[in-house]
Design a protein around this motif. Structure first.
Motif, PDB file in Angstrom:
ATOM      1  N   LEU A  29     -29.422  18.562  61.554  1.00 10.52           N
ATOM      2  CA  LEU A  29     -30.355  17.409  61.086  1.00 10.52           C
ATOM      3  C   LEU A  29     -31.646  17.830  61.107  1.00 10.52           C
ATOM      4  N   ARG A  30     -31.939  18.107  62.333  1.00  3.58           N
ATOM      5  CA  ARG A  30     -33.352  18.197  62.586  1.00  3.58           C
ATOM      6  C   ARG A  30     -33.976  19.495  61.685  1.00  3.58           C
ATOM      7  N   THR A  31     -33.247  20.495  61.752  1.00  5.58           N
ATOM      8  CA  THR A  31     -33.654  21.760  61.080  1.00  5.58           C
ATOM      9  C   THR A  31     -33.793  21.439  59.476  1.00  5.58           C
ATOM     10  N   SER A  32     -33.024  20.825  58.947  1.00  8.23           N
ATOM     11  CA  SER A  32     -33.072  20.191  57.543  1.00  8.23           C
ATOM     12  C   SER A  32     -34.249  19.297  57.363  1.00  8.23           C
ATOM     13  N   LEU A  33     -34.304  18.387  58.132  1.00  3.49           N
ATOM     14  CA  LEU A  33     -35.385  17.249  57.915  1.00  3.49           C
ATOM     15  C   LEU A  33     -36.784  18.256  58.098  1.00  3.49           C
ATOM     16  N   THR A  34     -36.898  19.011  59.002  1.00  2.93           N
ATOM     17  CA  THR A  34     -38.159  19.686  59.409  1.00  2.93           C
ATOM     18  C   THR A  34     -38.465  20.534  58.086  1.00  2.93           C
ATOM     19  N   THR A  35     -37.440  21.069  57.268  1.00  3.81           N
ATOM     20  CA  THR A  35     -37.669  22.154  56.170  1.00  3.81           C
ATOM     21  C   THR A  35     -38.092  21.177  54.922  1.00  3.81           C
ATOM     22  N   ILE A  36     -37.379  19.970  54.764  1.00  4.70           N
ATOM     23  CA  ILE A  36     -37.784  19.164  53.643  1.00  4.70           C
ATOM     24  C   ILE A  36     -39.076  18.407  53.933  1.00  4.70           C
ATOM     25  N   ARG A  37     -39.371  18.143  55.048  1.00  5.08           N
ATOM     26  CA  ARG A  37     -41.084  17.694  55.088  1.00  5.08           C
ATOM     27  C   ARG A  37     -41.811  18.674  55.011  1.00  5.08           C
ATOM     28  N   GLY A  38     -41.627  20.013  55.208  1.00  5.75           N
ATOM     29  CA  GLY A  38     -42.491  21.171  54.833  1.00  5.75           C
ATOM     30  C   GLY A  38     -42.728  21.149  53.317  1.00  5.75           C
ATOM     31  N   TRP A  39     -41.617  21.261  52.668  1.00  4.25           N
ATOM     32  CA  TRP A  39     -41.734  21.270  51.331  1.00  4.25           C
ATOM     33  C   TRP A  39     -42.156  20.136  50.674  1.00  4.25           C
ATOM     34  N   ALA A  40     -41.833  18.875  51.057  1.00  5.41           N
ATOM     35  CA  ALA A  40     -42.416  17.754  50.395  1.00  5.41           C
ATOM     36  C   ALA A  40     -43.733  17.299  50.596  1.00  5.41           C
ATOM     37  N   GLU A  41     -44.369  18.246  51.575  1.00  4.24           N
ATOM     38  CA  GLU A  41     -45.854  18.079  51.873  1.00  4.24           C
ATOM     39  C   GLU A  41     -46.767  18.727  50.693  1.00  4.24           C
ATOM     40  N   LEU A  42     -46.108  19.740  50.005  1.00  2.00           N
ATOM     41  CA  LEU A  42     -46.933  20.547  49.117  1.00  2.00           C
ATOM     42  C   LEU A  42     -47.907  19.962  48.255  1.00  2.00           C
ATOM     43  N   PRO A  43     -47.531  18.740  47.551  1.00  3.35           N
ATOM     44  CA  PRO A  43     -48.349  18.091  46.855  1.00  3.35           C
ATOM     45  C   PRO A  43     -49.568  17.478  47.491  1.00  3.35           C
ATOM     46  N   LEU A  44     -49.579  17.004  48.649  1.00  2.58           N
ATOM     47  CA  LEU A  44     -50.390  16.562  49.592  1.00  2.58           C
ATOM     48  C   LEU A  44     -51.592  17.798  49.853  1.00  2.58           C
ATOM     49  N   GLN A  45     -51.143  19.155  49.826  1.00  7.11           N
ATOM     50  CA  GLN A  45     -51.934  20.160  49.919  1.00  7.11           C
ATOM     51  C   GLN A  45     -52.827  20.723  48.722  1.00  7.11           C
ATOM     52  N   GLY A  46     -52.671  19.801  47.623  1.00  3.95           N
ATOM     53  CA  GLY A  46     -53.260  20.375  46.659  1.00  3.95           C
ATOM     54  C   GLY A  46     -52.415  21.684  45.618  1.00  3.95           C
ATOM     55  N   LEU A  47     -51.263  21.547  45.998  1.00  4.43           N
ATOM     56  CA  LEU A  47     -50.658  22.738  45.077  1.00  4.43           C
ATOM     57  C   LEU A  47     -49.702  22.127  44.105  1.00  4.43           C
ATOM     58  N   SER A  48     -49.793  20.955  43.654  1.00  8.13           N
ATOM     59  CA  SER A  48     -48.875  20.374  42.904  1.00  8.13           C
ATOM     60  C   SER A  48     -49.260  20.852  41.177  1.00  8.13           C
ATOM     61  N   ASP A  49     -50.302  21.464  41.102  1.00  6.23           N
ATOM     62  CA  ASP A  49     -50.599  22.120  39.863  1.00  6.23           C
ATOM     63  C   ASP A  49     -49.718  23.332  39.407  1.00  6.23           C
ATOM     64  N   ASP A  50     -48.932  23.921  40.496  1.00  2.34           N
ATOM     65  CA  ASP A  50     -48.106  25.124  40.128  1.00  2.34           C
ATOM     66  C   ASP A  50     -46.779  24.691  39.696  1.00  2.34           C
ATOM     67  N   PRO A  51     -46.358  24.705  38.708  1.00  2.00           N
ATOM     68  CA  PRO A  51     -45.135  24.014  38.271  1.00  2.00           C
ATOM     69  C   PRO A  51     -43.942  24.868  38.819  1.00  2.00           C
ATOM     70  N   GLU A  52     -44.134  26.239  38.754  1.00  2.00           N
ATOM     71  CA  GLU A  52     -43.050  27.087  39.312  1.00  2.00           C
ATOM     72  C   GLU A  52     -42.788  26.685  41.002  1.00  2.00           C
ATOM     73  N   LEU A  53     -43.965  26.467  41.600  1.00  2.00           N
ATOM     74  CA  LEU A  53     -43.914  26.056  42.952  1.00  2.00           C
ATOM     75  C   LEU A  53     -43.021  24.650  43.061  1.00  2.00           C
ATOM     76  N   MET A  54     -43.564  23.692  42.413  1.00  2.00           N
ATOM     77  CA  MET A  54     -42.887  22.669  42.580  1.00  2.00           C
ATOM     78  C   MET A  54     -41.325  22.735  42.201  1.00  2.00           C
ATOM     79  N   VAL A  55     -40.927  23.443  41.284  1.00  2.00           N
ATOM     80  CA  VAL A  55     -39.756  23.414  41.004  1.00  2.00           C
ATOM     81  C   VAL A  55     -38.877  24.156  42.287  1.00  2.00           C
ATOM     82  N   ARG A  56     -39.415  25.000  42.763  1.00  2.00           N
ATOM     83  CA  ARG A  56     -38.807  25.677  43.995  1.00  2.00           C
ATOM     84  C   ARG A  56     -38.960  24.659  45.052  1.00  2.00           C
ATOM     85  N   ALA A  57     -39.902  23.799  45.370  1.00  2.00           N
ATOM     86  CA  ALA A  57     -39.691  22.849  46.405  1.00  2.00           C
ATOM     87  C   ALA A  57     -38.668  21.829  46.094  1.00  2.00           C
ATOM     88  N   LEU A  58     -38.812  21.251  44.883  1.00  4.37           N
ATOM     89  CA  LEU A  58     -37.560  20.272  44.839  1.00  4.37           C
ATOM     90  C   LEU A  58     -36.158  20.843  44.968  1.00  4.37           C
TER      91      LEU A  58
END
Length: 248
Positions: A29-58
């Motif tokens: 659970l700790r490992t998965s939550l850490t991974t989820i947090r990393g991918w979920a923070e991408l929009p906060l890093q100004g990377l949400s304009d990349d549709p392919e990256l957002m699909v990969r994150a989801l």
């Protein structure tokens, strides 16, 4: 007296099994939550304009959420008393597994140089989800036990000749850290106790790696020296030999 001793031993084994279940569950659970947090923070890093990256994150977030659900179900099954889930073998390319693990951990430690090397084809018959989490645990262990900014290399090779000339594919993680302790090396490579128990302790990620590799008919080897780094290699047969036996 004999009967009481047997009852006490059974209770001790039940308590040990419960401890194993909870230790493994919390780690996963700790490992998965850490991974989820990393991918979920991408929009906060100004990377949400990349549709392919957002699909990969989801997709990665959904996959890790599914893994968390599955982990809880196998530890606390509604009907089945077994907590070791059956394998779901399929063709898996170790190169893709390595790329995904590097991408996950690159989000969590973006300053860490992680190199990738490929040589040859590297397809095995394996449980994809289980294999991915084992590789991520292996890579995560290297990052946790080496200085910040120290480089790590993930290499995939195959097919290569193994024992008796049988072909296998290899995935190795190499670092330039302080070296692995004899205790951790034994956790990965020494024969298990006759009762099948394995030490959990602080190296649970390594224990999970070993369990997954063994269930797939593979082997783990370690090359390590003090202050000269460590290379951990997992080798899998090119022909599926997965087992549904308990990984305990």
């Amino acid at each position: 007296m004999g009967e009481g001793h047997e009852d006490g031993q059974a209770r001790g084994e039940d308590a040990y099994e419960r401890q194993q279940r909870l230790e493994v569950l919390l780690h996963e659970l700790r490992t998965s939550l850490t991974t989820i947090r990393g991918w979920a923070e991408l929009p906060l890093q100004g990377l949400s304009d990349d549709p392919e990256l957002m699909v990969r994150a989801l997709r990665r977030i959904q996959d890790e959420a599914d893994h968390m659900h599955q982990a809880v179900q196998q530890v606390f099954p509604p009907t089945d008393s077994s907590w070791v889930r059956p394998l779901d073998p399929e063709p898996v390319d170790l190169r893709d597994v390595a790329d995904e693990a590097v991408a996950d951990l690159g989000l969590l430690d973006p300053e860490r140089p992680i190199a990738r090397e490929n040589c040859g084809r590297a397809t095995v018959v394996a449980d994809n989800r289980m294999l991915r989490h084992a590789v991520r645990n292996l890579l995560g262990n290297a990052l946790r036990h080496t200085p910040a900014g120290s480089p790590v290399t993930v290499a995939v090779r195959g097919p290569v000749a193994g024992a008796g000339g049988r072909p296998h594919v290899e995935l190795s993680v190499s670092d330039q850290g302080p070296g692995m302790s004899p205790r951790d090396i034994a956790r990965l490579t020494s024969p298990r106790a006759e009762d099948g128990r394995v030490e959990l302790g602080g190296g649970l990620g390594l224990t999970i790696v070993r369990r997954v590799v063994e269930r797939h008919g593979g082997e783990v080897s370690v090359r390590s020296a003090p202050d000269r780094g460590t290379t951990v290699t997992v080798a899998f047969p090119t022909v599926g030999t997965v087992s549904d036996s308990s990984g305990n």
